[in-house]
Write a protein that holds these residues in place. Structure first.
Motif, PDB file in Angstrom:
ATOM      1  N   TYR A  24      -0.739  25.183 -36.316  1.00  0.00           N
ATOM      2  CA  TYR A  24      -1.202  23.956 -36.957  1.00  0.00           C
ATOM      3  C   TYR A  24      -0.190  22.807 -36.859  1.00  0.00           C
ATOM      4  O   TYR A  24      -0.387  21.763 -37.478  1.00  0.00           O
ATOM      5  CB  TYR A  24      -1.550  24.235 -38.429  1.00  0.00           C
ATOM      6  CG  TYR A  24      -2.770  25.115 -38.568  1.00  0.00           C
ATOM      7  CD1 TYR A  24      -4.057  24.566 -38.521  1.00  0.00           C
ATOM      8  CD2 TYR A  24      -2.645  26.488 -38.704  1.00  0.00           C
ATOM      9  CE1 TYR A  24      -5.177  25.375 -38.624  1.00  0.00           C
ATOM     10  CE2 TYR A  24      -3.762  27.311 -38.804  1.00  0.00           C
ATOM     11  CZ  TYR A  24      -5.033  26.745 -38.762  1.00  0.00           C
ATOM     12  OH  TYR A  24      -6.138  27.555 -38.850  1.00  0.00           O
ATOM     13  N   GLN A  26      -3.619  22.420 -30.603  1.00  0.00           N
ATOM     14  CA  GLN A  26      -5.011  22.138 -30.283  1.00  0.00           C
ATOM     15  C   GLN A  26      -5.768  21.976 -31.599  1.00  0.00           C
ATOM     16  O   GLN A  26      -5.422  22.587 -32.603  1.00  0.00           O
ATOM     17  CB  GLN A  26      -5.600  23.306 -29.484  1.00  0.00           C
ATOM     18  CG  GLN A  26      -4.925  23.553 -28.148  1.00  0.00           C
ATOM     19  CD  GLN A  26      -5.155  22.418 -27.168  1.00  0.00           C
ATOM     20  OE1 GLN A  26      -6.233  21.839 -27.133  1.00  0.00           O
ATOM     21  NE2 GLN A  26      -4.137  22.088 -26.397  1.00  0.00           N
ATOM     22  N   PRO A  27      -6.799  21.143 -31.623  1.00  0.00           N
ATOM     23  CA  PRO A  27      -7.610  21.028 -32.853  1.00  0.00           C
ATOM     24  C   PRO A  27      -8.102  22.415 -33.285  1.00  0.00           C
ATOM     25  O   PRO A  27      -8.605  23.182 -32.476  1.00  0.00           O
ATOM     26  CB  PRO A  27      -8.776  20.125 -32.421  1.00  0.00           C
ATOM     27  CG  PRO A  27      -8.241  19.349 -31.261  1.00  0.00           C
ATOM     28  CD  PRO A  27      -7.297  20.259 -30.549  1.00  0.00           C
TER      29      PRO A  27
END
Length: 604
Positions: free
Chosen positions: A224, A248-249
């Motif tokens: 995160y 990454q999202p």
């Protein structure tokens, strides 16, 4: 205004005076214009005392009741710290894991976090209150609202998970050392403080037994993009910053149970050189890889199997255009390694395979999840791909396969793990970490035992069956080595497979394998508990020849015999006799110039 999550361990809140000192530090952070969430552990040895009480009542207490008992320790800490802050005029409120909305799996004593419901937290922060949270605990999502604990290092995990859920500007972990050190200062007195370390390096070191951060907390920070800083509870020094890549999202639902594998990587520019039946004595690996380093040959995977009699096998991979030189070095040194130098002795044979590929799965979520490696092996077996070499680390499993099987392997692995694949670009990786030190730190793990399965049939699916069996018994496997030497047993080609597990799991692992051996067609299960694993970690070793050679030479100079070798891109691990473990750690720490000028004092 920034949002800071701070975590204080049991030592930091071990007395009333220390709790008051923590309150002063929290106040300073608030007065600097920050909103603050504080996560605390139980005071001092409170948890140990509670465990002792339970043992006096029951020799085998239920996990549910242990969670109910152990969760009380943090409640004492949060209430006292909130009172201390209120005495200083700072509004504060204490909340348990349940009250703060930490929702976990329904697994007692080692639950993973599913999500954090932050509404209540945010309301208190908006009112200018410091929220003091009980670490190490949560509550299930079921109608029964069961109290759960997160297992060892759970307060670290709570703090970083809260920072991720709240999108905090930083998470500060306060401990009894000034930051992250190049080795355990209790074992290496001249270990030095690092200013920064990458999350991948920290994952490897944390999983190897470096006790400053728990791997699960580093995993969340990496996934995160949480800014993580490790600092001393007793000074204002800046500590060590753990650097994570831009994430990454990723959804916050399933916070700790998201996909364990982030990517499948492949490299079709691989060739293998194996030396069979080399003497099992100190200095052999040092001589071989010293000669290879002198030719400036960059080696990728290195594995050394368990010994058989008084010899073992060493195999390594290089790029194809380096194969001729690597083979020449191995062939030239082989006669010098033989007990009997005559060409007909059958010892120290060189074996070469040119058309090889390497496929790897990687991801921070692999740590402590039995079955990820087994799933990889099962996937390759179903695709009809035979594994010729296996090398593992905490965040990566790599298999050397035939180049002609690579496309089939990639398609199967990407489908199995629901990810995309990408080629390995060593040049880009070397450039990215050109300024990084080749070795960031060294670690010693004395909690490992070695098991060897003799005479495993050499056909697709055998590794999958073996490691699925262990995963089904909830046994996490660390190093996995498949021998290069083949033996005919009842007209069937077989290899040995060796691996390491935590010492606490060795009896269960042996029993499970022995029960299944007749069906699997395997031979004897051999156990060795008198081992230690010494490792070096560093992003800067990518693309730098000679790092392995320097490590092996440091051990050879101490006359320490290497029993197993396994490597990843950023880690080299050697299994050595248990009695030599500390000396091995000190030797490799010195070999890479990791010593500092100031001795770091660590409280007992």
């Amino acid at each position: 205004m920034s949002l800071i999550v701070q975590k204080y361990g049991g030592t930091s809140v071990g007395t009333v005076e220390r709790i008051q000192a923590v309150a002063q530090r929290v106040m300073q952070t608030v007065q600097a214009g920050n909103s603050v969430v504080v996560v605390v552990s139980a005071m001092g040895k409170t948890t140990d005392g509670l465990v002792k009480l339970a043992s006096e009542i029951s020799s085998n207490p239920s996990r549910r009741e242990m969670d109910m008992l152990l969760s009380t320790g943090e409640q004492v800490s949060i209430a006292l710290l909130s009172m201390a802050l209120q005495e200083l005029g700072q509004p504060a409120i204490s909340l348990t894991g349940a009250q703060v909305g930490i929702v976990t799996e329904s697994i007692h004593s080692r639950a993973r976090i599913l999500r954090i419901e932050t509404d209540r937290l945010e309301r208190h922060l908006q009112k200018g209150e410091v929220v003091v949270v009980a670490g190490f605990q949560g509550i299930t999502d079921s109608v029964d609202l069961e109290i759960t604990t997160l297992g060892r290092g759970g307060s670290d995990t709570s703090a970083v998970a809260l920072a991720a859920a709240l999108r905090a500007d930083a998470c500060e972990i306060y401990t009894d050392v000034p930051g992250i050190l190049t080795a355990d200062p209790r074992l290496v007195p001249d270990a030095q403080l690092m200013d920064e370390i990458t999350s991948d390096e920290m994952l490897e070191l944390a999983s190897l037994g470096a006790k400053v951060l728990h791997p699960r907390s580093v995993e969340i920070a990496r996934n995160y993009g949480v800014i993580l800083v490790v600092r001393s509870s007793w000074t204002d020094d800046p500590g060590t910053r753990v650097m994570s890549p831009l994430p990454q999202p990723r959804s916050l639902d399933g916070l700790e149970i998201a996909h364990p594998v982030d990517a499948v990587e492949f490299d079709t520019d691989q060739a293998k050189v194996a030396l069979l039946r080399v003497p099992d004595r100190p200095g052999i690996a040092a001589r071989l890889f010293g000669e290879i380093a002198s030719q400036a040959l960059d080696v990728d995977l290195i594995i050394q199997s368990i010994h058989e009699g008084n010899s073992n096998d060493i195999a390594f991979t290089v790029t194809r255009n380096s194969l001729n030189r690597a083979e020449a070095v191995a062939a030239a040194i082989a006669p010098a390694l033989r007990y009997d130098p005559s060409p007909t002795s059958g010892e120290a044979e060189v074996m070469v395979e040119r058309d090889m590929a390497k496929v790897s799965i990687s991801g921070a979520g692999m740590i402590g999840r039995p079955g990820v490696a087994a799933q990889m092996f099962e996937t390759l077996a179903t695709a009809g791909v035979n594994i010729e070499m296996i090398s593992t680390s905490e965040v990566q499993v790599s298999c050397a396969i035939r180049a002609e099987d690579c496309d089939r392997a990639l398609t199967a692995l990407c489908s199995a793990f629901e990810v995309t694949s990408s080629p390995v670009n060593q040049a880009q990786k070397s450039l990215a970490y050109a300024d990084a030190p080749p070795v960031r730190g060294a670690a010693l793990d004395r909690n490992q035992a070695q098991l060897a399965i003799r005479h495993v049939p050499d056909r697709p699916g055998m590794a999958a069956r073996l490691f699925r069996l262990l995963a089904d018994h909830n046994i996490s496997v660390d190093m996995i080595i498949q021998s290069q030497r083949c033996r005919l047993v009842n007209s069937m080609v077989t290899r040995d497979i060796a691996f390491t597990v935590a010492k606490g799991d060795v009896d269960a692992a042996k029993a499970a394998l022995e029960a299944a051996a007749p069906d699997l067609g395997c031979g004897e299960i051999v156990v060795n508990q008198a081992i230690a694993k010494v490792s070096i970690v560093g992003m800067g070793m990518v693309g730098r020849p000679g790092i392995a050679a320097r490590m092996f030479e440091a051990l050879a100079q101490e006359q320490i015999n290497i029993q197993m070798i396994a490597t990843s891109e950023i880690k080299i691990s050697c299994v050595v006799p248990e009695e030599d473990g500390i000396r091995a750690l000190q030797a490799v720490h010195a070999a890479f110039g990791l010593a500092g000028t100031e001795r770091v004092e660590v409280p007992a």
